[in-house]
Design a protein around this motif. Structure first.
Motif, PDB file in Angstrom:
ATOM      1  N   ALA A   1     -12.841  32.694  -5.565  1.00  0.00           N
ATOM      2  CA  ALA A   1     -12.850  32.231  -4.278  1.00  0.00           C
ATOM      3  C   ALA A   1     -11.361  32.092  -3.674  1.00  0.00           C
ATOM      4  N   SER A   2     -11.060  32.078  -2.411  1.00  0.00           N
ATOM      5  CA  SER A   2      -9.739  31.738  -1.914  1.00  0.00           C
ATOM      6  C   SER A   2      -9.563  30.280  -1.802  1.00  0.00           C
ATOM      7  N   TRP A   3     -10.753  29.623  -1.828  1.00  0.00           N
ATOM      8  CA  TRP A   3     -10.634  28.047  -1.670  1.00  0.00           C
ATOM      9  C   TRP A   3     -11.496  27.474  -2.488  1.00  0.00           C
ATOM     10  N   LYS A   4     -11.203  26.186  -3.176  1.00  0.00           N
ATOM     11  CA  LYS A   4     -12.203  25.668  -3.885  1.00  0.00           C
ATOM     12  C   LYS A   4     -12.768  24.427  -3.325  1.00  0.00           C
ATOM     13  N   ARG A   5     -12.055  23.627  -2.735  1.00  0.00           N
ATOM     14  CA  ARG A   5     -12.630  22.510  -1.879  1.00  0.00           C
ATOM     15  C   ARG A   5     -11.589  22.334  -0.656  1.00  0.00           C
ATOM     16  N   LEU A   6     -12.133  22.084   0.396  1.00  0.00           N
ATOM     17  CA  LEU A   6     -11.726  21.901   1.617  1.00  0.00           C
ATOM     18  C   LEU A   6     -11.960  20.621   2.499  1.00  0.00           C
ATOM     19  N   VAL A   7     -10.836  20.124   3.037  1.00  0.00           N
ATOM     20  CA  VAL A   7     -11.040  18.935   3.965  1.00  0.00           C
ATOM     21  C   VAL A   7     -10.427  19.303   5.272  1.00  0.00           C
ATOM     22  N   ARG A   8     -11.169  18.510   6.164  1.00  0.00           N
ATOM     23  CA  ARG A   8     -10.728  18.571   7.730  1.00  0.00           C
ATOM     24  C   ARG A   8     -10.212  17.306   8.028  1.00  0.00           C
ATOM     25  N   PHE A   9      -9.011  17.223   8.192  1.00  0.00           N
ATOM     26  CA  PHE A   9      -8.320  15.838   8.423  1.00  0.00           C
ATOM     27  C   PHE A   9      -7.176  15.800   9.449  1.00  0.00           C
ATOM     28  N   VAL A  10      -6.890  14.603  10.046  1.00  0.00           N
ATOM     29  CA  VAL A  10      -5.694  14.401  10.676  1.00  0.00           C
ATOM     30  C   VAL A  10      -4.313  14.106   9.776  1.00  0.00           C
ATOM     31  N   PRO A  11      -3.448  14.980  10.009  1.00  0.00           N
ATOM     32  CA  PRO A  11      -2.284  14.617   9.095  1.00  0.00           C
ATOM     33  C   PRO A  11      -1.374  13.377   9.685  1.00  0.00           C
ATOM     34  N   ARG A  12      -0.644  12.820   8.636  1.00  0.00           N
ATOM     35  CA  ARG A  12       0.106  11.653   8.939  1.00  0.00           C
ATOM     36  C   ARG A  12       1.320  12.081   9.974  1.00  0.00           C
ATOM     37  N   SER A  13       1.747  13.236   9.770  1.00  0.00           N
ATOM     38  CA  SER A  13       2.801  13.759  10.500  1.00  0.00           C
ATOM     39  C   SER A  13       2.765  13.957  11.987  1.00  0.00           C
ATOM     40  N   ASP A  14       1.451  14.036  12.477  1.00  0.00           N
ATOM     41  CA  ASP A  14       0.955  14.469  13.957  1.00  0.00           C
ATOM     42  C   ASP A  14      -0.451  13.983  13.947  1.00  0.00           C
ATOM     43  N   ARG A  15      -0.645  12.808  14.445  1.00  0.00           N
ATOM     44  CA  ARG A  15      -1.994  12.193  14.610  1.00  0.00           C
ATOM     45  C   ARG A  15      -2.964  12.830  15.840  1.00  0.00           C
ATOM     46  N   THR A  16      -2.365  13.772  16.514  1.00  0.00           N
ATOM     47  CA  THR A  16      -2.989  14.615  17.554  1.00  0.00           C
ATOM     48  C   THR A  16      -3.651  15.697  17.088  1.00  0.00           C
ATOM     49  N   LYS A  17      -3.300  16.135  15.676  1.00  0.00           N
ATOM     50  CA  LYS A  17      -3.839  17.262  15.400  1.00  0.00           C
ATOM     51  C   LYS A  17      -5.091  17.204  14.083  1.00  0.00           C
TER      52      LYS A  17
ATOM     53  N   ALA B   1      -9.244   7.978  -3.390  1.00  0.00           N
ATOM     54  CA  ALA B   1      -7.655   8.043  -3.393  1.00  0.00           C
ATOM     55  C   ALA B   1      -7.402   7.438  -2.297  1.00  0.00           C
ATOM     56  N   LEU B   2      -8.037   7.994  -1.147  1.00  0.00           N
ATOM     57  CA  LEU B   2      -7.735   7.271   0.400  1.00  0.00           C
ATOM     58  C   LEU B   2      -8.169   5.826   0.455  1.00  0.00           C
ATOM     59  N   ARG B   3      -9.106   5.478  -0.425  1.00  0.00           N
ATOM     60  CA  ARG B   3      -9.777   4.118  -0.234  1.00  0.00           C
ATOM     61  C   ARG B   3      -8.569   3.286  -0.773  1.00  0.00           C
ATOM     62  N   LYS B   4      -7.797   3.830  -1.981  1.00  0.00           N
ATOM     63  CA  LYS B   4      -6.736   2.924  -2.616  1.00  0.00           C
ATOM     64  C   LYS B   4      -5.510   3.243  -1.930  1.00  0.00           C
ATOM     65  N   GLU B   5      -5.381   3.674  -0.926  1.00  0.00           N
ATOM     66  CA  GLU B   5      -4.215   3.884  -0.147  1.00  0.00           C
ATOM     67  C   GLU B   5      -3.230   4.950  -0.816  1.00  0.00           C
TER      68      GLU B   5
ATOM     69  N   ASP C   1      -3.888  11.322   6.955  1.00  0.00           N
ATOM     70  CA  ASP C   1      -3.866  10.141   7.450  1.00  0.00           C
ATOM     71  C   ASP C   1      -5.279   9.707   7.599  1.00  0.00           C
ATOM     72  N   ARG C   2      -5.962  10.596   8.095  1.00  0.00           N
ATOM     73  CA  ARG C   2      -7.349  10.146   8.295  1.00  0.00           C
ATOM     74  C   ARG C   2      -8.389  11.489   8.225  1.00  0.00           C
ATOM     75  N   VAL C   3      -9.440  11.281   6.866  1.00  0.00           N
ATOM     76  CA  VAL C   3     -10.085  12.473   6.766  1.00  0.00           C
ATOM     77  C   VAL C   3     -11.315  12.319   7.771  1.00  0.00           C
ATOM     78  N   LEU C   4     -11.791  13.657   7.940  1.00  0.00           N
ATOM     79  CA  LEU C   4     -12.938  13.742   9.051  1.00  0.00           C
ATOM     80  C   LEU C   4     -13.973  14.259   8.156  1.00  0.00           C
ATOM     81  N   SER C   5     -15.277  14.544   8.786  1.00  0.00           N
ATOM     82  CA  SER C   5     -16.535  15.123   8.224  1.00  0.00           C
ATOM     83  C   SER C   5     -16.044  16.699   8.180  1.00  0.00           C
TER      84      SER C   5
ATOM     85  N   PRO D   1     -11.726   5.978   6.884  1.00  0.00           N
ATOM     86  CA  PRO D   1     -11.933   4.655   7.536  1.00  0.00           C
ATOM     87  C   PRO D   1     -12.630   4.349   8.886  1.00  0.00           C
ATOM     88  N   THR D   2     -13.089   5.588   9.394  1.00  0.00           N
ATOM     89  CA  THR D   2     -14.048   5.535  10.483  1.00  0.00           C
ATOM     90  C   THR D   2     -15.196   4.759  10.019  1.00  0.00           C
ATOM     91  N   PRO D   3     -15.628   3.584  10.913  1.00  0.00           N
ATOM     92  CA  PRO D   3     -16.626   2.668  10.619  1.00  0.00           C
ATOM     93  C   PRO D   3     -18.023   3.469  11.006  1.00  0.00           C
TER      94      PRO D   3
END
Length: 298
Positions: free
Chosen positions: A9-25, A41-45, A72-76, A123-125
């Motif tokens: 497969a062209s990918w094995k695991r995918l994440v949807r996320f906000v990058p630290r470099s630009d929190r508007t994306k 890993a993210l919980r341990k910063e 910066d922040r992982v999304l569903s 970190p979204t409550p």
């Protein structure tokens, strides 16, 4: 550590996320470390580096752009606009049926969650609704979630797995007082944020047999649920085939497959989730840990 496997497969695991470099994306990409448990890993910063893909959705991720980013922040993995109505299966583990003293069902028990119930990982409550706070009746349900990758209708069990895009972790958060007051469960399990999923979507090519997974639920570090998916009453192919009869399952359809034994409502003493609690849904191999921190709706 998460296990890895070489696949085509062209990918094995995918994440949807906000990058630290630009929190508007919002970006789609693949973690560079194939062993990493993204949630832990993210919980341990820790920095989680991702190879950025050209697409804007896990349903059409595109190709590796050659660029990378730090989460910066992982999304569903899926946006709420992509899931439609979430299909949920109740009472689908033999050990869970035993703990609630119910006979094994002969057909899958189905209820729905609205797309507004989709929630993000830490970190979204996750907000406990005011109605749940009244008598402290919030509960957890660790679940394996299936994401459909192509339009399915009237599919056979034999063909069902070819419609799976991938798998992720889910917490089917429930308000037990509302649940037991009604014969239908959609209201009690459909509050805003009551279906957090993630953090990664794992390709079906990595998990050819989803009956060989291990699901654990941990509240504040204590293991409360621990069961193999070989305890499922209705298999993943059976569920997909059943849900597709007379019904179009579009790409992005989310199916949550039931919870194993160990839910809080039947424990003695009863266990609930409250503001400040942290709950982990760990599914191995490959998927890793969905982490949610609870807060009270104000």
């Amino acid at each position: 550590m998460l296990q890895t496997l070489t696949v085509s497969a062209s990918w094995k695991r995918l994440v949807r996320f906000v990058p630290r470099s630009d929190r508007t994306k919002v970006l789609i990409g693949q973690p560079q470390d194939s062993h990493i448990d993204v949630g832990i890993a993210l919980r341990k910063e820790r920095d989680v580096a991702v190879d950025v893909f050209s697409g804007s959705s896990v349903l059409s991720p595109g190709q590796d752009t050659g660029n990378d980013a730090i989460i910066d922040r992982v999304l569903s993995p899926l946006a709420s606009s992509e899931v439609g109505t979430i299909r949920c299966i109740g009472l689908n583990y033999k050990q869970h049926a035993a703990e609630v003293n119910l006979a094994l069902p002969t057909v899958p028990t189905v209820f729905m969650k609205p797309d507004t119930s989709l929630g993000d990982p830490w970190p979204t409550p996750i907000a406990l609704p005011k109605i749940t706070q009244v008598d402290d009746c919030g509960d957890y349900e660790s679940e394996l979630a299936v994401v459909i990758g192509k339009t399915a209708k009237n599919v056979s069990e034999a063909d069902a797995m070819s419609y799976v895009l991938g798998y992720t972790a889910c917490n089917d958060i429930s308000s037990r007082t509302s649940q037991f007051a009604q014969s239908q469960w959609s209201f009690s399990k459909g509050f805003d944020g009551a279906c957090p999923i993630g953090p990664a979507l794992v390709s079906a090519s990595l998990i050819p047999d989803p009956s060989k997974m291990r699901v654990r639920g941990l509240k504040n570090g204590e293991v409360l649920q621990d069961c193999g998916t070989d305890d499922l009453i209705f298999s993943i192919p059976k569920l997909i085939s059943f849900l597709s009869q007379g019904t179009t399952l579009r790409p992005g359809t989310l199916i949550i497959t039931g919870t194993p034994a160990g839910v809080g409502v039947v424990r003695k003493p009863k266990v609930t989730v409250k503001a400040g609690d942290e709950f982990h849904v760990e599914i191995l191999p490959y998927i890793g840990t969905l982490i949610n921190l609870f807060a009270n709706e104000q």
